[in-house]
Design an enzyme around this catalytic site. Structure first.
Site, short mmCIF file in Angstrom:
data_model
loop_
_atom_site.label_atom_id
_atom_site.label_comp_id
_atom_site.label_asym_id
_atom_site.label_seq_id
_atom_site.Cartn_x
_atom_site.Cartn_y
_atom_site.Cartn_z
N ASP A 29 -70.08 27.31 1.37
CA ASP A 29 -68.92 27.76 2.15
C ASP A 29 -69.35 28.43 3.44
O ASP A 29 -70.45 28.98 3.55
CB ASP A 29 -68.03 28.69 1.33
CG ASP A 29 -68.76 29.92 0.81
OD1 ASP A 29 -69.92 29.80 0.37
OD2 ASP A 29 -68.17 31.02 0.84
N ASP A 57 -76.25 29.42 8.52
CA ASP A 57 -75.73 30.18 7.36
C ASP A 57 -74.81 29.30 6.53
O ASP A 57 -73.61 29.35 6.71
CB ASP A 57 -75.00 31.42 7.87
CG ASP A 57 -74.58 32.36 6.76
OD1 ASP A 57 -75.07 32.21 5.63
OD2 ASP A 57 -73.74 33.24 7.04
N GLU A 95 -69.51 32.54 -1.44
CA GLU A 95 -70.37 33.63 -0.99
C GLU A 95 -69.75 34.37 0.18
O GLU A 95 -69.84 35.58 0.28
CB GLU A 95 -71.75 33.09 -0.62
CG GLU A 95 -72.83 34.17 -0.48
CD GLU A 95 -72.89 34.83 0.88
OE1 GLU A 95 -73.53 35.89 0.99
OE2 GLU A 95 -72.30 34.29 1.85
N GLU A 124 -80.75 32.15 2.51
CA GLU A 124 -80.01 32.80 3.60
C GLU A 124 -80.87 32.87 4.86
O GLU A 124 -82.10 32.94 4.81
CB GLU A 124 -79.61 34.22 3.19
CG GLU A 124 -78.53 34.30 2.15
CD GLU A 124 -77.14 33.97 2.68
OE1 GLU A 124 -77.02 33.66 3.89
OE2 GLU A 124 -76.19 34.01 1.89
N HIS A 133 -72.33 33.51 11.88
CA HIS A 133 -70.95 33.98 12.00
C HIS A 133 -70.48 34.04 13.46
O HIS A 133 -69.39 34.55 13.73
CB HIS A 133 -70.76 35.36 11.35
CG HIS A 133 -70.85 35.34 9.85
ND1 HIS A 133 -70.17 36.23 9.05
CD2 HIS A 133 -71.54 34.55 9.00
CE1 HIS A 133 -70.44 35.99 7.79
NE2 HIS A 133 -71.28 34.96 7.74
#
Length: 411
Positions: free
Chosen positions: A74, A105, A169, A198, A385
């Site tokens: 996700d 990510d 996650e 990660e 992000h």
């Protein structure tokens, strides 16, 4: 030529994963795609889904040690499309850099893990293994034997190799890795090692190995008062005024002094709201959200008790809704860290990567308390992000080689 093909394999799988709109908790077919690759290698696949979350548990081999490769499919929302230089779900390569949501990510980490295992098993097998692109696709929920074809030689590794992949996650993280761990615990399964893909590198691939994380403890706090007119304060009870001195004490408190591996525990207020919007009304309550990022010198129960002591000492009436996202953990420098260090040195030339415990939370917080030596190793994380998330194409193959070298030393 083999290295070129290996790099192409990692890049292709990363791009295929980026192209799936797997906004948390939607897996969007990522686990099915990975499952097809693993099934051809002789992995037994099991769906341990819960609460609308896709969870894949895949195992190959038997006995100890049990090594888990863990990650999530996700991704967070991309934000305004116009802020991206290209469609966030259409992988785009420019000047040796791959762009797309999840590039760092952590779809590149998952792809690098899968290809690392394919290459490791092919190299160790006494006979050629079935290639990832050979033959028609397999069902992601059935092994290769179900389709009448033989998997890669089962004796290629010693011990058990597993994948634990979730689509929860980036979201609530209640029905993903946390859930799978509880299911497997109930079966008496206990891992020896876990590697989470990660994005952990700071400036260049391999410069950091994450060996621990701080715990995360949050609270929704409501301090109660009595609403009234500002001209008649004696007939009301202003909760903002009551909270202020307690808040000053909470902000100034030294919760602990940290240790050799962790900075001191921090207390941070993220939200505060009180009032009706009118200038002449004393509010009946004030709401506060705060968070502790705490090290191994403190426990969640101790922090809750100390907060309550401060609030009680100031005579506040309040309601506190606490939530614990994860306990702190620290992996000692033993077999897993040594294997990862050696693999990184072989691939990147970095002989002494920083053993890191900073950053936010990850699913490692569920794996380490399960009993596994746990580390996180992945690509450079400065774009995660963010708009125009990216990863260096050259790092994809090198990351896969790091995983392969680590597995080679442990299995």
């Amino acid at each position: 030529m083999a290295d070129d093909l290996a790099e192409h394999a990692v890049l292709d799988l990363t791009c295929a994963l980026i192209a799936r709109h797997s906004l948390t908790p939607d897996d969007a077919g990522c686990c099915a795609l990975i499952g097809e690759r693993l099934a051809r290698l002789g992995f037994t696949l099991e769906s341990i889904d819960a609460g609308g979350v896709t969870n894949l548990w895949a195992t190959r081999g038997s006995g100890a040690p049990l090594l888990i490769l863990a990650g999530h499919t996700d991704v967070v929302p991309p934000g305004p499309r116009g802020d991206w230089l290209s469609d966030p779900f259409v992988p785009d390569i420019r000047d040796g850099v791959l762009y797309g949501r999840g590039a760092a990510d952590m779809k590149s980490g998952l792809a690098a893990m899968v290809v690392a295992v394919e290459r490791l098993l092919a190299r160790r097998a006494p006979h050629p293994t079935v290639g990832a692109a050979d033959g028609p696709p397999l069902s992601p929920l059935r092994g290769a034997r179900d389709e009448g074809r033989q998997p890669a030689a089962a004796a290629a590794i010693s011990g058990t190799l597993a994948f634990l992949i979730t689509s929860d996650e980036e979201g609530a993280a209640k029905h993903g890795t946390r859930h799978v761990v509880e299911v497997l615990k109930a079966r008496g399964i206990r891992p020896d090692y876990a590697i989470v893909g990660e994005a952990t590198a700071a400036e260049q691939l391999g410069d950091r190995i994450t060996i621990g994380r701080r715990g995360s403890l949050g609270c929704n706090l409501r301090v109660l008062g009595r609403q009234g007119h500002v001209a008649y304060p004696e007939k009301a009870d202003n909760p903002i005024h009551r909270l202020a001195p307690a808040l000053a004490e909470l902000s100034a408190e030294v919760w602990d002094r940290g240790n050799a591996h962790f900075p001191p525990t921090s207390f941070q207020i993220s939200n505060i709201h009180g009032g009706t919007g009118a200038s002449n009304v004393i509010p009946g309550h004030v709401d506060l959200i705060f968070n502790f990022r705490f090290c191994t010198e403190s426990s969640a129960e101790d922090l809750k008790a100390r907060v309550s002591d401060i609030l009680d000492r100031h005579g506040l009436r309040y309601e506190a809704d606490w939530w614990l996202s994860g306990e702190p953990f620290l992996t000692r420098e033993a077999e897993l860290v040594a294997a990862a260090r050696a693999a990184i040195a072989d691939v990147t030339g970095i002989a002494d990567p920083l053993l890191f415990t900073g950053g936010g939370t990850s699913d490692a917080r569920f794996l380490a308390p399960w009993g596994a030596q746990t580390v996180e190793i992945g690509p450079v994380n400065d774009s995660i992000h963010k708009v125009n998330e990216h990863v260096r194409v050259a790092d994809l193959e090198r990351l896969s080689r790091i995983y392969e070298g680590t597995l080679d030393r442990l299995l």
